[in-house]
Design a protein around this motif. Structure first.
Motif, PDB file in Angstrom:
ATOM      1  N   PHE A  68       0.806  -1.230   0.000  1.00 52.08           N
ATOM      2  CA  PHE A  68       0.000   0.000   0.000  1.00 52.08           C
ATOM      3  C   PHE A  68       0.837   1.276   0.000  1.00 52.08           C
ATOM      4  CE2 PHE A  68       0.465  -1.382   4.454  1.00 52.08           C
ATOM      5  CZ  PHE A  68       1.014  -0.255   5.024  1.00 52.08           C
ATOM      6  N   LEU A  72      -0.342   5.181  -0.043  1.00 52.74           N
ATOM      7  CA  LEU A  72      -0.129   5.967   1.175  1.00 52.74           C
ATOM      8  C   LEU A  72       0.532   7.308   0.836  1.00 52.74           C
ATOM      9  CD1 LEU A  72       0.038   6.356   4.262  1.00 52.74           C
ATOM     10  CD2 LEU A  72       2.084   4.904   4.257  1.00 52.74           C
ATOM     11  N   ARG A  96      -1.048   8.231  21.057  1.00 54.11           N
ATOM     12  CA  ARG A  96      -1.469   7.042  20.303  1.00 54.11           C
ATOM     13  C   ARG A  96      -2.812   6.513  20.828  1.00 54.11           C
ATOM     14  NH1 ARG A  96       1.405   4.965  15.781  1.00 54.11           N
ATOM     15  NH2 ARG A  96       1.139   2.842  16.557  1.00 54.11           N
ATOM     16  N   THR A 102      -4.930   1.677  14.166  1.00 54.22           N
ATOM     17  CA  THR A 102      -4.699   2.035  12.760  1.00 54.22           C
ATOM     18  C   THR A 102      -5.954   1.851  11.911  1.00 54.22           C
ATOM     19  OG1 THR A 102      -2.396   1.343  13.047  1.00 54.22           O
ATOM     20  CG2 THR A 102      -3.187   1.589  10.783  1.00 54.22           C
ATOM     21  N   ARG A 113      -9.816   8.175  15.689  1.00 55.83           N
ATOM     22  CA  ARG A 113     -10.160   7.289  14.572  1.00 55.83           C
ATOM     23  C   ARG A 113     -11.455   6.529  14.842  1.00 55.83           C
ATOM     24  NH1 ARG A 113      -3.989   5.026  13.853  1.00 55.83           N
ATOM     25  NH2 ARG A 113      -3.204   6.599  12.409  1.00 55.83           N
ATOM     26  N   THR A 120      -8.715   2.314   7.041  1.00 55.21           N
ATOM     27  CA  THR A 120      -7.284   2.463   7.332  1.00 55.21           C
ATOM     28  C   THR A 120      -6.625   3.457   6.383  1.00 55.21           C
ATOM     29  OG1 THR A 120      -7.206   0.189   8.131  1.00 55.21           O
ATOM     30  CG2 THR A 120      -5.096   1.193   7.550  1.00 55.21           C
ATOM     31  N   ASN A 123      -7.497   7.393   7.641  1.00 47.78           N
ATOM     32  CA  ASN A 123      -7.638   7.364   9.105  1.00 47.78           C
ATOM     33  C   ASN A 123      -7.266   8.681   9.802  1.00 47.78           C
ATOM     34  OD1 ASN A 123      -4.896   7.087   8.849  1.00 47.78           O
ATOM     35  ND2 ASN A 123      -4.744   5.103   9.859  1.00 47.78           N
TER      36      ASN A 123
END
Ligand code: GDP
Ligand code: MG
Length: 160
Positions: A68, A72, A96, A102, A113, A120, A123
């Motif tokens: 990906f 990305l 986090r 994620t 998120r 994903t 996000n």
């Protein structure tokens, strides 16, 4: 810094948080910044920025071999992002947690998120995964004069 904060200085960490292009396009900038601001960390850097491809590739270099990766890089460079540096004791892990998993469908309700995203690949926000990467990413995204050390007026009401 106030004198009473000096004792805990060595535990102070910094993290790089970024609102990705979907967060900016969807008008979520204020909502996302608010969550970190209200939590009680210290903002030391903030800017709206159109990320060049080379910077996105450097930022995500650990993911270079992932299938990906091209998608990305296209996503992160598809529009302006909001770059932030946040500082505080435990800020890396805490950010986090505020951000959530994620995959937004697995992220807990109450997280950014979990509340604001479904995929994903969209996000809405990034947060550094270690204090070392926090420092690396802040150095990557900010120039020296762009960071600001200051004492919030509410410092004694936030930090014992
Ligand atoms: P994070 O630290 O939670 O942001 O997750 P990672 O470091 O594993 O991945 C970085 C970013 O790459 C994620 O936030 C996503 O935007 C993207 N990403 C990760 N895994 C996938 C995937 O399987 N598909 C797509 N399209 N994007 C992904
Ligand atoms: Mg990551």
């Amino acid at each position: 810094f106030l004198p009473h904060l000096v004792a805990s200085l060595e535990q102070v960490e910094e993290t790089y948080v970024m609102i990705k292009p979907d967060g900016v396009q969807r008008g979520l900038v204020g909502e996302i910044i608010s969550r970190f601001e209200r939590k009680g960390f210290r903002l030391t850097g903030l800017k709206l920025f159109q990320c060049p491809t080379e910077l996105a590739e450097e930022h995500y270099k650990d993911l270079q071999s992932k299938p990906f990766f091209p998608k990305l890089i296209k996503y992160i460079t598809s529009g302006p992002v909001v770059c932030m540096a946040w500082e505080g004791v435990g800020v890396v892990a805490s950010a986090r947690k505020l951000i959530g998993s994620t995959n937004p469908l697995q992220a807990e309700p109450g997280t950014i998120r979990g509340d604001l995203a479904v995929q994903t690949g969209r996000n809405v926000v990034h947060g550094s995964d270690s204090p070392e990467n926090g420092q690396r990413e802040i150095a990557l995204w900010f120039k020296e004069g762009e960071l600001c050390q200051w004492t919030p007026a509410q410092a004694p009401w936030l930090w014992e």
